[in-house]
Design a protein around this motif. Structure first.
Motif, mmCIF file in Angstrom:
data_model
loop_
_atom_site.group_PDB
_atom_site.id
_atom_site.type_symbol
_atom_site.label_atom_id
_atom_site.label_comp_id
_atom_site.label_asym_id
_atom_site.label_seq_id
_atom_site.Cartn_x
_atom_site.Cartn_y
_atom_site.Cartn_z
ATOM 1 N N LEU A 217 0.733 -1.225 0.100
ATOM 2 C CA LEU A 217 -0.027 0.026 -0.012
ATOM 3 C C LEU A 217 0.853 1.239 -0.098
ATOM 4 C CD1 LEU A 217 -2.865 1.213 -0.093
ATOM 5 C CD2 LEU A 217 -2.820 0.945 2.478
ATOM 6 N N ALA A 218 1.938 1.238 1.070
ATOM 7 C CA ALA A 218 2.792 2.291 0.655
ATOM 8 C C ALA A 218 3.485 2.475 -0.272
ATOM 9 C CB ALA A 218 3.765 2.380 1.909
ATOM 10 N N THR A 219 4.174 1.552 -1.204
ATOM 11 C CA THR A 219 4.526 1.620 -2.641
ATOM 12 C C THR A 219 3.861 2.200 -3.702
ATOM 13 O OG1 THR A 219 6.261 0.018 -1.857
ATOM 14 C CG2 THR A 219 6.100 0.407 -4.127
ATOM 15 N N LEU A 220 2.443 1.276 -3.811
ATOM 16 C CA LEU A 220 1.569 1.573 -4.737
ATOM 17 C C LEU A 220 0.821 2.790 -4.899
ATOM 18 C CD1 LEU A 220 0.479 -2.299 -5.440
ATOM 19 C CD2 LEU A 220 2.225 -0.797 -6.766
ATOM 20 N N SER A 221 0.540 3.189 -3.378
ATOM 21 C CA SER A 221 -0.019 4.413 -3.564
ATOM 22 C C SER A 221 0.757 5.740 -3.449
ATOM 23 C CB SER A 221 -1.049 4.725 -2.014
ATOM 24 O OG SER A 221 -0.060 4.835 -0.953
ATOM 25 N N ASN A 222 1.967 5.487 -3.577
ATOM 26 C CA ASN A 222 2.978 6.638 -3.623
ATOM 27 C C ASN A 222 2.713 7.672 -2.435
ATOM 28 O OD1 ASN A 222 4.066 5.663 -6.018
ATOM 29 N ND2 ASN A 222 2.506 6.312 -7.252
ATOM 30 N N GLY A 223 2.575 7.085 -1.327
ATOM 31 C CA GLY A 223 2.235 7.887 -0.297
ATOM 32 C C GLY A 223 0.960 8.645 -0.197
ATOM 33 N N ALA A 224 -0.072 8.494 -0.954
ATOM 34 C CA ALA A 224 -1.093 9.113 -1.067
ATOM 35 C C ALA A 224 -2.265 8.659 0.164
ATOM 36 C CB ALA A 224 -1.760 9.032 -2.239
ATOM 37 N N ILE A 225 -1.732 7.323 0.551
ATOM 38 C CA ILE A 225 -2.412 6.787 1.854
ATOM 39 C C ILE A 225 -1.435 6.462 3.063
ATOM 40 C CG2 ILE A 225 -3.969 4.564 2.433
ATOM 41 C CD1 ILE A 225 -4.548 4.405 -0.529
ATOM 42 N N GLU A 226 -1.892 6.970 4.275
ATOM 43 C CA GLU A 226 -1.161 6.876 5.351
ATOM 44 C C GLU A 226 -1.228 5.219 5.760
ATOM 45 O OE1 GLU A 226 -1.218 8.591 9.966
ATOM 46 O OE2 GLU A 226 -2.126 9.377 8.323
ATOM 47 N N VAL A 227 -0.391 4.570 6.021
ATOM 48 C CA VAL A 227 -0.333 3.182 6.146
ATOM 49 C C VAL A 227 0.444 2.962 7.685
ATOM 50 C CG1 VAL A 227 0.638 0.777 5.408
ATOM 51 C CG2 VAL A 227 0.188 2.827 3.701
ATOM 52 N N ARG A 228 -0.454 1.850 8.269
ATOM 53 C CA ARG A 228 0.072 1.340 9.634
ATOM 54 C C ARG A 228 -0.352 -0.315 9.451
ATOM 55 N NH1 ARG A 228 -3.324 5.725 10.609
ATOM 56 N NH2 ARG A 228 -2.319 7.496 12.028
ATOM 57 N N SER A 229 0.677 -0.735 10.388
ATOM 58 C CA SER A 229 0.633 -2.154 10.622
ATOM 59 C C SER A 229 0.719 -2.504 11.814
ATOM 60 C CB SER A 229 1.381 -2.965 9.361
ATOM 61 O OG SER A 229 2.803 -3.030 9.821
ATOM 62 N N GLU B 215 11.458 -9.732 -4.364
ATOM 63 C CA GLU B 215 11.308 -10.074 -5.918
ATOM 64 C C GLU B 215 10.394 -9.111 -6.470
ATOM 65 O OE1 GLU B 215 11.362 -14.890 -4.962
ATOM 66 O OE2 GLU B 215 9.290 -14.082 -5.384
ATOM 67 N N GLU B 216 9.527 -8.406 -5.873
ATOM 68 C CA GLU B 216 8.720 -7.091 -6.437
ATOM 69 C C GLU B 216 9.283 -6.060 -6.344
ATOM 70 O OE1 GLU B 216 4.800 -7.691 -7.039
ATOM 71 O OE2 GLU B 216 6.063 -9.178 -7.821
ATOM 72 N N GLY B 217 10.524 -5.853 -5.737
ATOM 73 C CA GLY B 217 11.245 -4.619 -5.551
ATOM 74 C C GLY B 217 10.808 -3.778 -4.516
ATOM 75 N N ILE B 218 10.411 -4.519 -3.530
ATOM 76 C CA ILE B 218 9.917 -3.800 -2.419
ATOM 77 C C ILE B 218 10.815 -4.318 -1.240
ATOM 78 C CG2 ILE B 218 8.210 -3.465 -0.626
ATOM 79 C CD1 ILE B 218 6.192 -3.553 -3.213
ATOM 80 N N ASP B 219 11.616 -3.468 -0.414
ATOM 81 C CA ASP B 219 12.537 -3.811 0.660
ATOM 82 C C ASP B 219 11.951 -3.719 1.954
ATOM 83 O OD1 ASP B 219 14.428 -4.209 2.478
ATOM 84 O OD2 ASP B 219 15.605 -2.659 2.046
ATOM 85 N N MET B 220 11.635 -4.899 2.602
ATOM 86 C CA MET B 220 10.958 -4.919 3.963
ATOM 87 C C MET B 220 11.924 -5.481 4.960
ATOM 88 S SD MET B 220 7.060 -6.578 3.360
ATOM 89 C CE MET B 220 7.863 -7.999 4.476
ATOM 90 N N SER B 221 13.224 -5.282 4.821
ATOM 91 C CA SER B 221 14.061 -5.976 5.620
ATOM 92 C C SER B 221 14.296 -5.125 7.062
ATOM 93 C CB SER B 221 15.552 -6.105 4.710
ATOM 94 O OG SER B 221 15.964 -4.631 4.455
ATOM 95 N N THR B 222 13.757 -3.645 6.712
ATOM 96 C CA THR B 222 14.174 -3.077 7.962
ATOM 97 C C THR B 222 13.172 -2.967 8.686
ATOM 98 O OG1 THR B 222 13.786 -1.133 6.819
ATOM 99 C CG2 THR B 222 16.037 -1.757 7.021
#
Length: 140
Positions: free
Chosen positions: A30-42, A61-68
């Motif tokens: 959501l953070a990536t695909l909305s380009n920051g237009a939606i506030e995201v929490r988990s 594999e999708e080019g999204i880094d969740m490692s941190t």
């Protein structure tokens, strides 16, 4: 204060028990695909020590880094501050506030699974996120 000063982006909270797989992948998409237009929490009702390595690998594999990313504990404030609350297998552990939109996404749990088993879960989450963005950010 003008109306533009008070206007805010829609906000979404993703909740699963451990906040280590499904909710982390959903938040990252959501953070990536909305380009920051939606506030995201988990958050999670019983956060794990770390994010699921297979989920991190599948998202890479999708080019999204969740490692941190680190699992976070679910708080009442996180629910109160969100417009949409999407649960993923946490049952009734989420506090309910009037006026919020609640959804429960039934998704397989990637815990203990390898990246091959996580990919279909990731892809299901991506399609749900794309539909959610279309609802929250309708284009004219």
């Amino acid at each position: 204060m003008s109306t533009t000063d008070t206007a805010k982006n829609p906000s979404v909270l993703f909740v699963c028990v451990h906040n280590a797989g499904r909710s982390q992948m959903a938040a990252a998409y959501l953070a990536t695909l909305s380009n920051g237009a939606i506030e995201v929490r988990s958050a999670g009702s019983e956060p794990a020590e770390s994010v699921n390595p297979a989920a991190v690998a599948a998202m890479a594999e999708e080019g999204i880094d969740m490692s941190t990313e680190i699992p976070k504990v679910l708080t009442t404030d996180a629910v109160r501050e969100s417009d949409v609350v999407i649960t993923m297998g946490c049952g009734d552990t989420c506090p309910i506030f009037p006026g919020k939109r609640y959804e429960d996404w039934e998704l397989d749990d990637p815990a203990g699974q390898g990246v091959d088993a996580v990919r279909p879960i990731r892809d299901d989450i991506k399609s749900r996120i794309q539909a959610l963005i279309a609802e929250l950010l309708p284009t004219s």
